[in-house]
Motif scaffolding. Sequence first.
Motif, PDB file in Angstrom:
ATOM      1  N   VAL A  24       0.744  -1.157   0.059  1.00  0.00           N
ATOM      2  CA  VAL A  24       0.132  -0.363  -0.162  1.00  0.00           C
ATOM      3  C   VAL A  24       1.268   1.046  -0.323  1.00  0.00           C
ATOM      4  O   VAL A  24       0.547   1.899  -0.243  1.00  0.00           O
ATOM      5  N   HIS A  25       1.892   1.407   0.716  1.00  0.00           N
ATOM      6  CA  HIS A  25       2.601   2.272   0.758  1.00  0.00           C
ATOM      7  C   HIS A  25       4.415   1.966   0.240  1.00  0.00           C
ATOM      8  O   HIS A  25       5.232   2.085   0.730  1.00  0.00           O
ATOM      9  N   SER A  26       4.469   0.922  -0.701  1.00  0.00           N
ATOM     10  CA  SER A  26       5.442   0.954  -1.601  1.00  0.00           C
ATOM     11  C   SER A  26       6.605   0.278  -0.590  1.00  0.00           C
ATOM     12  O   SER A  26       7.640   0.041  -0.865  1.00  0.00           O
ATOM     13  N   ALA A  27       6.139  -0.183   0.829  1.00  0.00           N
ATOM     14  CA  ALA A  27       7.137  -1.373   1.386  1.00  0.00           C
ATOM     15  C   ALA A  27       7.243  -2.498   0.435  1.00  0.00           C
ATOM     16  O   ALA A  27       7.086  -3.630   1.726  1.00  0.00           O
ATOM     17  N   TRP A  28       8.381  -2.806  -0.407  1.00  0.00           N
ATOM     18  CA  TRP A  28       8.286  -4.413  -0.905  1.00  0.00           C
ATOM     19  C   TRP A  28       9.108  -5.067  -0.740  1.00  0.00           C
ATOM     20  O   TRP A  28       8.814  -6.069  -0.721  1.00  0.00           O
ATOM     21  N   LEU A  29      10.185  -4.509   0.222  1.00  0.00           N
ATOM     22  CA  LEU A  29      11.349  -5.225   0.841  1.00  0.00           C
ATOM     23  C   LEU A  29      10.267  -6.335   2.234  1.00  0.00           C
ATOM     24  O   LEU A  29      10.401  -7.741   2.162  1.00  0.00           O
ATOM     25  N   THR A  30       9.583  -5.869   2.687  1.00  0.00           N
ATOM     26  CA  THR A  30       8.634  -6.080   3.987  1.00  0.00           C
ATOM     27  C   THR A  30       7.417  -7.231   2.987  1.00  0.00           C
ATOM     28  O   THR A  30       8.196  -8.041   3.801  1.00  0.00           O
ATOM     29  N   ALA A  31       7.013  -6.581   2.693  1.00  0.00           N
ATOM     30  CA  ALA A  31       6.063  -7.715   1.339  1.00  0.00           C
ATOM     31  C   ALA A  31       7.135  -9.041   0.993  1.00  0.00           C
ATOM     32  O   ALA A  31       6.416  -9.903   1.396  1.00  0.00           O
ATOM     33  N   LEU A  32       8.356  -9.010   0.674  1.00  0.00           N
ATOM     34  CA  LEU A  32       8.935 -10.070   0.024  1.00  0.00           C
ATOM     35  C   LEU A  32       8.898 -10.523   0.978  1.00  0.00           C
ATOM     36  O   LEU A  32       9.173 -11.856   0.805  1.00  0.00           O
ATOM     37  N   ALA A  33      10.212  -9.858   2.227  1.00  0.00           N
ATOM     38  CA  ALA A  33      10.498 -10.974   3.393  1.00  0.00           C
ATOM     39  C   ALA A  33       9.160 -11.785   3.783  1.00  0.00           C
ATOM     40  O   ALA A  33       9.384 -12.779   4.333  1.00  0.00           O
ATOM     41  N   PHE A  34       7.710 -11.257   3.940  1.00  0.00           N
ATOM     42  CA  PHE A  34       6.997 -11.658   4.851  1.00  0.00           C
ATOM     43  C   PHE A  34       7.108 -13.079   4.079  1.00  0.00           C
ATOM     44  O   PHE A  34       6.349 -14.606   4.535  1.00  0.00           O
ATOM     45  N   THR A  35       6.195 -12.765   2.653  1.00  0.00           N
ATOM     46  CA  THR A  35       5.838 -13.957   1.857  1.00  0.00           C
ATOM     47  C   THR A  35       6.690 -15.331   1.190  1.00  0.00           C
ATOM     48  O   THR A  35       6.579 -16.283   1.783  1.00  0.00           O
ATOM     49  N   LEU A  36       8.010 -14.693   1.313  1.00  0.00           N
ATOM     50  CA  LEU A  36       9.114 -15.719   1.983  1.00  0.00           C
ATOM     51  C   LEU A  36       9.269 -16.680   3.023  1.00  0.00           C
ATOM     52  O   LEU A  36       9.365 -17.644   3.019  1.00  0.00           O
ATOM     53  N   LEU A  37       8.982 -15.823   3.785  1.00  0.00           N
ATOM     54  CA  LEU A  37       9.238 -16.470   5.758  1.00  0.00           C
ATOM     55  C   LEU A  37       7.901 -16.852   5.956  1.00  0.00           C
ATOM     56  O   LEU A  37       7.374 -18.179   6.743  1.00  0.00           O
TER      57      LEU A  37
END
Length: 188
Positions: free
Chosen positions: A139-152
């Motif tokens: 929603v606010h371009s936090a792509w690292l958090t989105a990627l880390a959550f998805t991978l974990l």
Amino acid sequence: MSPWYVLLVALVVVERLAELVVARRNARWSLDRGGVVYGRGHYPWMVALHTGLLAGCLLEVWLADRPFVPGLGWPMLGLVLAAQALRWWCVTTLGPQWNTQVIVVPGLPLVTRGPYRFGWLRHPNYVAVAVEGAALPLVHSAWLTALAFTLLNLPLMAVRLRCENAALATAAGCTAREAGRTPGGAAA
């Protein structure tokens, strides 16, 4: 960081706290009826991952000065809202059988109504978790958090699904493979 994004994440925190209140009440209901808790080992990791998601959403946006990009942010907000709707559809459909832990009351039939009536979608609540985990940070371009959550979340969900399918199979007197093919479940 947009104040409305802080508010959005705060509302998700409030929603999570409401889930825990419902889960605690439902756990008492299940345990009073002979419910058995499965998969205690992975549960703290789930709590940590979901807490990290919420913290990461705010920290990444603040520390990396992530912008709100309307073309990304608005569709992701729509997905977050859709995930919340699906999650609460699951919660209300399962009623007292829903929990954040895997608790199965032996002898209760598998739920086959609401989102659980679709045989191809055995664990709809986990779809909501996956969508929200990717969409909320984006929603606010936090792509690292989105990627880390998805991978974990991927290996954690694999453990959770094996645990839940085995627990449902034990309660239903069938194999885990058969339970995995049955719509619905007592814990989602």
